[in-house]
Design a protein around this motif. Structure first.
Motif, PDB file in Angstrom:
ATOM      1  N   ARG A 218       0.808  -1.218   0.000  1.00 17.72           N
ATOM      2  CA  ARG A 218       0.000   0.000   0.000  1.00 17.72           C
ATOM      3  C   ARG A 218       0.842   1.269   0.000  1.00 17.72           C
ATOM      4  N   ALA A 219       1.919   1.267   0.766  1.00 16.44           N
ATOM      5  CA  ALA A 219       2.727   2.479   0.878  1.00 16.44           C
ATOM      6  C   ALA A 219       3.272   2.910  -0.486  1.00 16.44           C
ATOM      7  N   ALA A 220       3.655   1.953  -1.324  1.00 18.27           N
ATOM      8  CA  ALA A 220       4.209   2.284  -2.642  1.00 18.27           C
ATOM      9  C   ALA A 220       3.162   2.962  -3.518  1.00 18.27           C
ATOM     10  N   HIS A 221       1.922   2.490  -3.430  1.00 20.06           N
ATOM     11  CA  HIS A 221       0.848   3.115  -4.219  1.00 20.06           C
ATOM     12  C   HIS A 221       0.561   4.522  -3.718  1.00 20.06           C
ATOM     13  N   PHE A 222       0.517   4.683  -2.405  1.00 19.63           N
ATOM     14  CA  PHE A 222       0.293   6.015  -1.855  1.00 19.63           C
ATOM     15  C   PHE A 222       1.446   6.951  -2.183  1.00 19.63           C
ATOM     16  N   ALA A 223       2.650   6.414  -2.272  1.00 25.02           N
ATOM     17  CA  ALA A 223       3.809   7.257  -2.578  1.00 25.02           C
ATOM     18  C   ALA A 223       3.641   7.947  -3.925  1.00 25.02           C
ATOM     19  N   LYS A 224       3.031   7.250  -4.887  1.00 25.35           N
ATOM     20  CA  LYS A 224       2.809   7.850  -6.206  1.00 25.35           C
ATOM     21  C   LYS A 224       1.836   9.016  -6.114  1.00 25.35           C
ATOM     22  N   VAL A 225       0.810   8.860  -5.274  1.00 21.01           N
ATOM     23  CA  VAL A 225      -0.166   9.935  -5.090  1.00 21.01           C
ATOM     24  C   VAL A 225       0.507  11.123  -4.402  1.00 21.01           C
ATOM     25  N   PHE A 226       1.292  10.842  -3.354  1.00 21.02           N
ATOM     26  CA  PHE A 226       2.010  11.915  -2.662  1.00 21.02           C
ATOM     27  C   PHE A 226       2.955  12.644  -3.617  1.00 21.02           C
ATOM     28  N   ASP A 227       3.661  11.892  -4.448  1.00 21.65           N
ATOM     29  CA  ASP A 227       4.618  12.503  -5.373  1.00 21.65           C
ATOM     30  C   ASP A 227       3.909  13.419  -6.363  1.00 21.65           C
ATOM     31  N   TYR A 228       2.825  12.936  -6.958  1.00 24.88           N
ATOM     32  CA  TYR A 228       2.093  13.737  -7.949  1.00 24.88           C
ATOM     33  C   TYR A 228       1.543  15.010  -7.317  1.00 24.88           C
ATOM     34  N   LEU A 229       0.857  14.882  -6.196  1.00 24.71           N
ATOM     35  CA  LEU A 229       0.216  16.042  -5.584  1.00 24.71           C
ATOM     36  C   LEU A 229       1.240  16.979  -4.951  1.00 24.71           C
ATOM     37  N   GLY A 230       2.360  16.427  -4.486  1.00 20.86           N
ATOM     38  CA  GLY A 230       3.423  17.295  -3.971  1.00 20.86           C
ATOM     39  C   GLY A 230       3.994  18.178  -5.058  1.00 20.86           C
ATOM     40  N   LYS A 231       4.201  17.607  -6.232  1.00 19.16           N
ATOM     41  CA  LYS A 231       4.713  18.395  -7.358  1.00 19.16           C
ATOM     42  C   LYS A 231       3.683  19.440  -7.797  1.00 19.16           C
ATOM     43  N   TYR A 232       2.407  19.046  -7.804  1.00 16.00           N
ATOM     44  CA  TYR A 232       1.358  19.991  -8.188  1.00 16.00           C
ATOM     45  C   TYR A 232       1.303  21.159  -7.206  1.00 16.00           C
TER      46      TYR A 232
ATOM     47  N   SER B 156      -4.334  28.361  -0.246  1.00 14.57           N
ATOM     48  CA  SER B 156      -4.363  28.372   1.215  1.00 14.57           C
ATOM     49  C   SER B 156      -3.568  27.210   1.793  1.00 14.57           C
ATOM     50  N   ILE B 157      -3.681  26.029   1.155  1.00  7.61           N
ATOM     51  CA  ILE B 157      -2.907  24.878   1.622  1.00  7.61           C
ATOM     52  C   ILE B 157      -1.417  25.129   1.423  1.00  7.61           C
ATOM     53  N   ALA B 158      -1.062  25.664   0.263  1.00 10.03           N
ATOM     54  CA  ALA B 158       0.353  25.930  -0.022  1.00 10.03           C
ATOM     55  C   ALA B 158       0.946  26.928   0.966  1.00 10.03           C
ATOM     56  N   ALA B 159       0.139  27.884   1.411  1.00  5.53           N
ATOM     57  CA  ALA B 159       0.623  28.874   2.380  1.00  5.53           C
ATOM     58  C   ALA B 159       0.788  28.272   3.763  1.00  5.53           C
ATOM     59  N   GLY B 160       0.012  27.223   4.056  1.00  2.00           N
ATOM     60  CA  GLY B 160       0.138  26.544   5.334  1.00  2.00           C
ATOM     61  C   GLY B 160      -0.583  27.248   6.463  1.00  2.00           C
ATOM     62  N   VAL B 161      -0.495  26.673   7.658  1.00  2.20           N
ATOM     63  CA  VAL B 161      -1.094  27.233   8.863  1.00  2.20           C
ATOM     64  C   VAL B 161      -0.036  27.267   9.958  1.00  2.20           C
ATOM     65  N   LYS B 162      -0.300  28.079  10.973  1.00  2.00           N
ATOM     66  CA  LYS B 162       0.587  28.107  12.131  1.00  2.00           C
ATOM     67  C   LYS B 162       0.130  27.077  13.152  1.00  2.00           C
TER      68      LYS B 162
ATOM     69  N   VAL C 177       1.498  19.048   1.894  1.00  2.00           N
ATOM     70  CA  VAL C 177       1.260  18.013   0.875  1.00  2.00           C
ATOM     71  C   VAL C 177       0.316  16.951   1.428  1.00  2.00           C
ATOM     72  N   SER C 178       0.516  16.583   2.677  1.00  2.00           N
ATOM     73  CA  SER C 178      -0.333  15.580   3.312  1.00  2.00           C
ATOM     74  C   SER C 178      -1.798  16.004   3.313  1.00  2.00           C
ATOM     75  N   VAL C 179      -2.056  17.272   3.600  1.00  2.00           N
ATOM     76  CA  VAL C 179      -3.430  17.785   3.605  1.00  2.00           C
ATOM     77  C   VAL C 179      -4.051  17.666   2.220  1.00  2.00           C
ATOM     78  N   LEU C 180      -3.281  18.012   1.197  1.00  2.00           N
ATOM     79  CA  LEU C 180      -3.804  17.919  -0.174  1.00  2.00           C
ATOM     80  C   LEU C 180      -4.112  16.467  -0.530  1.00  2.00           C
ATOM     81  N   VAL C 181      -3.257  15.541  -0.124  1.00  2.00           N
ATOM     82  CA  VAL C 181      -3.503  14.122  -0.387  1.00  2.00           C
ATOM     83  C   VAL C 181      -4.747  13.655   0.351  1.00  2.00           C
ATOM     84  N   ASP C 182      -4.898  14.055   1.602  1.00  2.00           N
ATOM     85  CA  ASP C 182      -6.052  13.641   2.398  1.00  2.00           C
ATOM     86  C   ASP C 182      -7.352  14.110   1.763  1.00  2.00           C
TER      87      ASP C 182
END
Length: 415
Positions: free
Chosen positions: A198-212, A228-234, A247-252
């Motif tokens: 599973r982790a390998a499949h999720f890694a592809k999603v993380f990679d794509y959305l991280g680059k985006y 707003s996600i790219a700017a982050g929160v405190k 990136v994790s938030v965008l994947v979620d």
């Protein structure tokens, strides 16, 4: 039996006896040796859930590190609302692969969870998602156009797996819809593939959305959710969150946006295809659509169960759970609990008050529930306007995958 029967308390004797009955019926003791990934569970989902509700409020799994699962509505709500005792910060799936990145804000607790939800919630409010209704309806008709003249379709691949992704990508993320199939495959394989894969499949999603997300960070701002996600929160330490959390938030959000609503859509269309009286009632009385959406979400829950980790020793429904124990909240069972739903096994699209847990409970309740409702209402109304009569293709039957989520893999319809 490990002890003489006289040394076992009556409740344990009863539980063992009930487990043996389950084993005889389903091929596995679903009370004392449960496995949410066992096909025997998914193939008999609703009868097993009803047995659990009637006879076993807390079931036990011995798979991997082992885990508990609560089934009754009151217990699910208690666990889901008490994040201090039942934490999400160690993940929501049992025997979670150690290399799998956490998905924020779902796999976090306040104050981190609060910081993200306060920023994200306005983008998913009823008022915000209402602005997407016209586009979602137009997309529904675009998809129908592609197969209506054939008089048949495979609903999941040609409609159900596409519309939620289109709605999310076009209206919220701005991700090219050409990449949807790849992301859907990554999410599904990350959920239903063997645990070690599973982790390998999720890694592809993380990679794509991280680059985006990085591309969007470096572009002129659009004033949207991705900005707003790219700017982050405190966080509570006063520092802006690290990039990997963004990136994790965008994947979620993507996971939720493309992996859940499809099952409710497909299961609902299957029900209407096989229950012409309900279908005709919905065609003739479109004012029933909103109650139908809630009832279908109740009886066809895409999220079967999500988990928490105990932060202290605690008792739930007479069962002692130790600090560090993992416990699943069975949302699917909770929505069928006769203690809170009248005649819960009956599907009634005119039900006036529909109490369900399909979108979760507590602070971790699904952020996309309002968008899901818009998508489902648009699907039922636009489909039934253009295809008021349809049925399951002769010689076919829907197929499913079931784990912490439930998906319908194929549904052949003719009209």
């Amino acid at each position: 039996m490990a002890k003489d029967e006289k040394d076992v308390v009556p409740e344990t004797v009863d539980r063992i006896k009930l487990g043996e009955e389950m084993k005889a019926r389903y091929g596995r003791d679903m009370f004392n040796d449960f496995d949410i990934n066992d096909p025997r569970f998914g193939n008999n989902l609703f009868p097993i859930l009803d047995d659990m509700l009637a006879k076993c409020p807390v079931v036990r799994s011995n798979v991997g590190h082992g885990y508990w699962m609560v089934t009754r509505n009151a217990d699910v709500r208690r666990v889901g609302q008490d994040w201090r005792t039942f934490s999400s910060a160690q993940g929501y799936q049992p025997n979670r692969p150690a290399v799998l990145p956490y998905l924020y804000p779902e796999e976090s607790d306040p104050p981190k969870h609060t910081a993200w939800r306060d920023m994200l919630n306005p983008f998913f409010s009823p008022k915000a998602v209402a602005n997407y209704d016209a586009q979602i309806r137009a997309d529904a008709n675009t998809l129908i156009d592609k197969f209506i003249d054939r008089g048949e379709c495979e609903f999941v691949s040609e409609f159900g797996a596409k519309l939620p992704g289109w709605a999310f990508f076009k209206n919220i993320l701005g991700v090219p819809i050409d990449d949807l199939d790849m992301l859907v495959a990554g999410v599904e394989n990350g959920t239903f593939a063997p645990p070690e894969e599973r982790a390998a499949h999720f890694a592809k999603v993380f990679d794509y959305l991280g680059k985006y997300l990085a591309i969007r960070r470096d572009q002129p701002p659009r004033g949207d959710l991705v900005d707003s996600i790219a700017a982050g929160v405190k966080y509570d330490d006063g520092n802006v969150c690290p990039w990997e959390d963004r990136v994790s938030v965008l994947v979620d959000l993507t996971f939720g946006g493309i992996a859940t609503t499809t099952y409710v859509m497909a299961a609902s269309l299957h029900y209407l295809a096989t229950h012409p009286g309900a279908r005709e009632a919905l065609v003739d009385n479109p004012e029933l659509t909103e109650s139908a959406v809630e009832e279908f979400a109740r009886v066809f829950p895409p999220v079967v169960a999500l988990g928490r980790t105990c932060t202290r020793d605690v008792e739930v429904a007479g069962t002692t759970m130790k600090k560090g124990d993992f416990v699943l909240l069975n949302y699917a069972a909770s929505s069928r609990d006769p203690r809170v739903v009248d005649n819960p096994t009956k599907i009634d699209i005119s039900r006036q008050s529909v109490l369900h847990s399909a979108f979760g409970v507590g602070v971790h309740r699904c952020i996309g529930s309002n968008l899901a409702r818009v998508e489902l209402k648009a699907t039922f109304e636009e489909w039934l306007k253009r295809i008021p009569e349809f049925s399951v293709k002769s010689g076919t039957a829907p197929t499913y995958d079931t784990g912490i989520l439930r998906v319908m893999k194929e549904l052949q319809l003719v009209f």
